[in-house]
Design a protein around this motif. Structure first.
Motif, PDB file in Angstrom:
ATOM      1  N   ASP A 136      32.339  80.884  33.164  1.00 17.40           N
ATOM      2  CA  ASP A 136      33.722  80.514  33.473  1.00 17.40           C
ATOM      3  C   ASP A 136      33.933  79.055  33.060  1.00 17.40           C
ATOM      4  N   THR A 138      34.472  78.172  29.521  1.00 20.95           N
ATOM      5  CA  THR A 138      34.150  77.955  28.095  1.00 20.95           C
ATOM      6  C   THR A 138      35.295  77.272  27.342  1.00 20.95           C
ATOM      7  N   MET A 164      46.435  73.879  41.835  1.00 23.24           N
ATOM      8  CA  MET A 164      46.599  75.244  42.348  1.00 23.24           C
ATOM      9  C   MET A 164      45.269  75.711  42.926  1.00 23.24           C
ATOM     10  N   TRP A 168      39.727  84.226  45.599  1.00 27.06           N
ATOM     11  CA  TRP A 168      39.687  85.596  45.064  1.00 27.06           C
ATOM     12  C   TRP A 168      38.525  86.351  45.688  1.00 27.06           C
ATOM     13  N   HIS A 170      36.081  89.570  45.105  1.00 30.44           N
ATOM     14  CA  HIS A 170      35.633  90.471  44.030  1.00 30.44           C
ATOM     15  C   HIS A 170      35.166  91.824  44.573  1.00 30.44           C
ATOM     16  N   ILE A 187      37.064  91.002  30.292  1.00 28.72           N
ATOM     17  CA  ILE A 187      37.168  89.537  30.209  1.00 28.72           C
ATOM     18  C   ILE A 187      37.749  89.088  28.861  1.00 28.72           C
ATOM     19  N   ARG A 189      35.524  88.242  26.366  1.00 29.66           N
ATOM     20  CA  ARG A 189      34.426  87.450  25.795  1.00 29.66           C
ATOM     21  C   ARG A 189      33.117  88.196  26.002  1.00 29.66           C
ATOM     22  N   SER A 194      29.372  84.182  25.888  1.00 29.85           N
ATOM     23  CA  SER A 194      30.780  83.808  26.052  1.00 29.85           C
ATOM     24  C   SER A 194      31.519  83.615  24.720  1.00 29.85           C
ATOM     25  N   GLU A 196      34.323  84.693  22.164  1.00 29.68           N
ATOM     26  CA  GLU A 196      35.588  85.422  22.265  1.00 29.68           C
ATOM     27  C   GLU A 196      35.565  86.645  21.339  1.00 29.68           C
ATOM     28  N   HIS A 207      41.402  89.523  30.231  1.00 32.73           N
ATOM     29  CA  HIS A 207      41.758  88.283  30.931  1.00 32.73           C
ATOM     30  C   HIS A 207      42.112  87.183  29.932  1.00 32.73           C
ATOM     31  N   VAL A 208      41.344  87.093  28.849  1.00 35.73           N
ATOM     32  CA  VAL A 208      41.638  86.064  27.847  1.00 35.73           C
ATOM     33  C   VAL A 208      43.016  86.306  27.221  1.00 35.73           C
ATOM     34  N   THR A 211      45.698  85.115  29.582  1.00 34.24           N
ATOM     35  CA  THR A 211      45.721  83.697  30.003  1.00 34.24           C
ATOM     36  C   THR A 211      45.843  82.725  28.838  1.00 34.24           C
ATOM     37  N   ILE A 222      45.664  74.411  31.151  1.00 31.32           N
ATOM     38  CA  ILE A 222      45.337  73.867  32.472  1.00 31.32           C
ATOM     39  C   ILE A 222      43.858  73.500  32.466  1.00 31.32           C
ATOM     40  N   ARG A 224      40.523  73.904  34.545  1.00 30.27           N
ATOM     41  CA  ARG A 224      39.995  74.730  35.641  1.00 30.27           C
ATOM     42  C   ARG A 224      38.709  74.167  36.216  1.00 30.27           C
ATOM     43  N   MET A 256      49.270  87.348  34.099  1.00 28.17           N
ATOM     44  CA  MET A 256      48.152  88.137  34.632  1.00 28.17           C
ATOM     45  C   MET A 256      48.658  89.347  35.426  1.00 28.17           C
ATOM     46  N   LEU A 268      41.315  92.359  34.713  1.00 27.24           N
ATOM     47  CA  LEU A 268      40.416  91.713  35.683  1.00 27.24           C
ATOM     48  C   LEU A 268      40.877  91.989  37.117  1.00 27.24           C
TER      49      LEU A 268
HETATM   50  C1  HEM Z   1      38.752  86.008  39.980  1.00 26.69           C
HETATM   51  C2  HEM Z   1      39.530  85.298  39.239  1.00 26.69           C
HETATM   52  C3  HEM Z   1      39.154  84.783  37.872  1.00 26.69           C
HETATM   53  C4  HEM Z   1      37.985  84.894  37.180  1.00 26.69           C
HETATM   54  C5  HEM Z   1      36.695  85.588  37.594  1.00 26.69           C
HETATM   55  C6  HEM Z   1      38.177  84.231  35.911  1.00 26.69           C
HETATM   56  C7  HEM Z   1      37.225  84.145  34.902  1.00 26.69           C
HETATM   57  C8  HEM Z   1      37.467  83.675  33.629  1.00 26.69           C
HETATM   58  C9  HEM Z   1      36.554  83.779  32.533  1.00 26.69           C
HETATM   59  C10 HEM Z   1      35.160  84.400  32.612  1.00 26.69           C
HETATM   60  C11 HEM Z   1      37.162  83.249  31.440  1.00 26.69           C
HETATM   61  C12 HEM Z   1      36.599  83.157  30.013  1.00 26.69           C
HETATM   62  C13 HEM Z   1      35.792  81.938  29.767  1.00 26.69           C
HETATM   63  C14 HEM Z   1      36.572  80.657  29.762  1.00 26.69           C
HETATM   64  O1  HEM Z   1      37.232  80.328  28.765  1.00 26.69           O
HETATM   65  O2  HEM Z   1      36.564  79.987  30.776  1.00 26.69           O
HETATM   66  C15 HEM Z   1      38.466  82.773  31.863  1.00 26.69           C
HETATM   67  C16 HEM Z   1      39.396  82.158  31.048  1.00 26.69           C
HETATM   68  C17 HEM Z   1      40.585  81.648  31.491  1.00 26.69           C
HETATM   69  N1  HEM Z   1      41.148  81.811  32.739  1.00 26.69           N
HETATM   70 FE1  HEM Z   1      40.319  82.811  34.274  1.00 26.69          FE
HETATM   71  N2  HEM Z   1      39.457  83.726  35.877  1.00 26.69           N
HETATM   72  C18 HEM Z   1      40.084  84.036  37.048  1.00 26.69           C
HETATM   73  C19 HEM Z   1      41.369  83.706  37.429  1.00 26.69           C
HETATM   74  C20 HEM Z   1      42.214  82.918  36.689  1.00 26.69           C
HETATM   75  C21 HEM Z   1      43.489  82.427  37.136  1.00 26.69           C
HETATM   76  C22 HEM Z   1      44.099  82.704  38.516  1.00 26.69           C
HETATM   77  C23 HEM Z   1      44.000  81.676  36.130  1.00 26.69           C
HETATM   78  C24 HEM Z   1      45.283  80.904  36.074  1.00 26.69           C
HETATM   79  C25 HEM Z   1      46.284  81.003  36.901  1.00 26.69           C
HETATM   80  C26 HEM Z   1      43.046  81.703  35.043  1.00 26.69           C
HETATM   81  C27 HEM Z   1      43.204  81.049  33.835  1.00 26.69           C
HETATM   82  C28 HEM Z   1      42.323  81.133  32.785  1.00 26.69           C
HETATM   83  C29 HEM Z   1      42.554  80.481  31.499  1.00 26.69           C
HETATM   84  C30 HEM Z   1      43.743  79.592  31.133  1.00 26.69           C
HETATM   85  C31 HEM Z   1      41.470  80.823  30.690  1.00 26.69           C
HETATM   86  C32 HEM Z   1      41.238  80.390  29.225  1.00 26.69           C
HETATM   87  C33 HEM Z   1      41.894  81.341  28.267  1.00 26.69           C
HETATM   88  C34 HEM Z   1      41.663  80.875  26.844  1.00 26.69           C
HETATM   89  O3  HEM Z   1      42.398  79.984  26.408  1.00 26.69           O
HETATM   90  O4  HEM Z   1      40.741  81.374  26.204  1.00 26.69           O
HETATM   91  N3  HEM Z   1      41.980  82.472  35.415  1.00 26.69           N
HETATM   92  N4  HEM Z   1      38.626  83.062  33.204  1.00 26.69           N
END
Ligand code: HEM
Length: 293
Positions: A136, A138, A164, A168, A170, A187, A189, A194, A196, A207-208, A211, A222, A224, A256, A268
Motif C-alpha cells: 500500500d 506504491t 481524512m 476499514w 476486512h 487491486i 497491481r 506491486s 500495475e 481499486h487502481v 482511484t 492525495i 496516503r 470507489m 475492493l
Molecule cells: C481498505 C481500504 C483500502 C485498501 C486496502 C487500499 C489499498 C490500496 C492498494 C494496495 C493500492 C495500490 C498500491 C498503491 O499505489 O498504493 C492503493 C492505491 C490507491 N488508493 Fe487505496 N486502499 C484502500 C482505500 C482507499 C481509499 C478510501 C482511498 C481514497 C479515498 C484510496 C486511494 C487510493 C489511491 C489514490 C491510490 C493510488 C492510485 C494510483 O494512482 O495508482 N484507497 N490502495
C-alpha cells in the motif's frame, strides 16, 4: 513551505496510534500547551481538528473547504458512514511503549474538554503491505511532491493540510479464498511486486482504476499514510490521507462507491468496508500553537 507539521511526512515507523476525540462546544484554547512544548525524542505526532473546534477557538483558523464528513451511499448499497470526530491525534514511532505513553498523555491532557471516541493501534506489516498482502503506497507522491500534494501553498492557512480518516474492516478469509490472479484484478497491481496491470488486463472496477482519476483536467492526488490495524478478529486498515484540497477525498470516495456517471464501483469493497469517516484540518505550526493554552 516550512511552517507545516513535519510529522505528516515522517515515513516507515513501525508503530502508530490514531486517537479520535469528541468535544461538546469549545469556546477557547484547548489544554495541552505543555505537552506540545515537550516533544519526546523519536516520537512524532500530528494534530488535526474539526471545523467546530477551530471555529470555537478563533474563526480565522477555519480553512475555506473544511466541513464535517458526510455519509456517502453508493451503488449496491455501499455506504461510507460518517462518524465525525473533533480532535485527531496521530502518534508514530519505532517504540511501541513510547507511542502508548504519549497517547495516554494526550488523552489525559484533553480530558476536561474531549472524550476519546476511537482508538486504533496501527502497525507496519512486512514491507508496507495492507493485510490483504498487497503493498500500500506504491504510487504515493515522493519527496517534495508530497508537500505539493498535501499542503496548502499560500495565504493564512499555508502549510496546513486537509485530513481524512476512515477505519476499514476486512473480510480477509473471503479475499484470500480467491486465486492470486483474481486478487490482483481486484487491486489492479501484482501481489508480489506491486506492478500495475497493463491496460489490457486492468479491470475498470479494480481499486487502481477507481482511484487513479482525473477531475477538472488534472489527476486527483492525495498523500496516503494508512496502516493495518486491529486484531485477528477485526483486522483492517486505518486509512489516513492528507490533501491541499478537501474535495479530492470526496471525488475518490464517490468513484470507489460507484456514485459517478459510469456507475462502476470498486471491487475492493466486496472484501472490506468503512466503519468510520471524518475530515479534519492539520494546521500549520503557528496556528497549532494558538490552538493550545
Ligand atoms: C481498505 C481500504 C483500502 C485498501 C486496502 C487500499 C489499498 C490500496 C492498494 C494496495 C493500492 C495500490 C498500491 C498503491 O499505489 O498504493 C492503493 C492505491 C490507491 N488508493 Fe487505496 N486502499 C484502500 C482505500 C482507499 C481509499 C478510501 C482511498 C481514497 C479515498 C484510496 C486511494 C487510493 C489511491 C489514490 C491510490 C493510488 C492510485 C494510483 O494512482 O495508482 N484507497 N490502495
Amino acid at each position: 513551505m516550512t511552517n507545516h507539521q513535519a510529522a505528516i511526512f515522517e515515513e516507515s515507523h513501525a508503530h502508530h496510534l490514531y486517537l479520535e476525540f469528541e468535544t461538546p462546544v469549545i469556546t477557547g484554547a484547548l489544554p495541552g500547551a505543555e505537552l506540545l512544548a515537550t516533544p519526546v525524542s523519536r516520537v512524532h505526532e500530528t494534530l488535526a481538528f474539526s471545523g467546530k473546534v477551530l471555529d470555537g477557538i478563533d474563526h480565522r483558523l477555519v480553512p475555506p473547504e473544511l466541513k464535517p464528513f458526510e455519509a456517502i451511499v453508493g451503488r449496491d448499497e455501499l455506504v461510507a458512514p460518517a462518524t465525525q470526530g473533533d480532535v485527531f491525534v496521530w502518534i508514530q514511532s519505532n517504540q511501541r511503549d513510547e507511542v502508548f505513553a504519549r497517547g495516554l498523555a494526550w488523552t489525559q491532557a484533553l480530558d476536561s474538554v474531549a472524550q476519546l471516541k476511537q482508538e486504533e493501534h496501527g502497525f507496519l506489516f512486512r514491507d508496507s503491505r495492507d493485510l490483504t498482502g498487497f503493498i500500500d503506497g506504491t504510487s504515493n507522491p515522493k519527496d517534495d511532491e508530497r508537500l505539493e500534494v498535501a499542503l496548502i501553498d499560500s495565504g493564512s492557512h499555508e502549510g496546513g493540510s486537509y485530513v481524512m480518516t476512515q477505519r476499514w474492516l476486512h473480510d480477509l478469509a473471503a479475499f484470500h479464498a480467491q486465486a492470486i490472479e483474481k486478487q490482483e484484478r481486484v487491486i489492479g497491481r501484482t501481489k508480489k511486486s506491486s506492478i500495475e496491470l497493463d491496460e489490457e488486463h486492468m479491470p475498470p472496477d479494480s481499486h487502481v482504476s477507481r482511484t487513479e482519476i482525473e477531475r477538472e483536467g488534472s489527476e486527483v492526488e492525495i498523500y496516503r499514510r494508512s496502516t493495518p490495524t486491529g486484531g485477528l478478529t477485526d483486522a483492517g486498515l486505518f486509512f489516513l490521507a492528507f490533501s491541499a484540497e478537501l474535495r479530492r477525498f470526496n471525488w475518490i470516495l464517490e468513484s470507489m462507491l460507484g456514485k459517478t456517471e459510469d456507475n462502476v464501483r470498486d471491487q475492493l469493497l466486496t472484501f472490506t468496508k468503512p466503519v468510520t469517516g471524518s475530515f479534519y484540518f492539520a494546521p500549520n505550526m503557528l496556528a497549532l500553537n494558538h490552538i493550545f493554552a
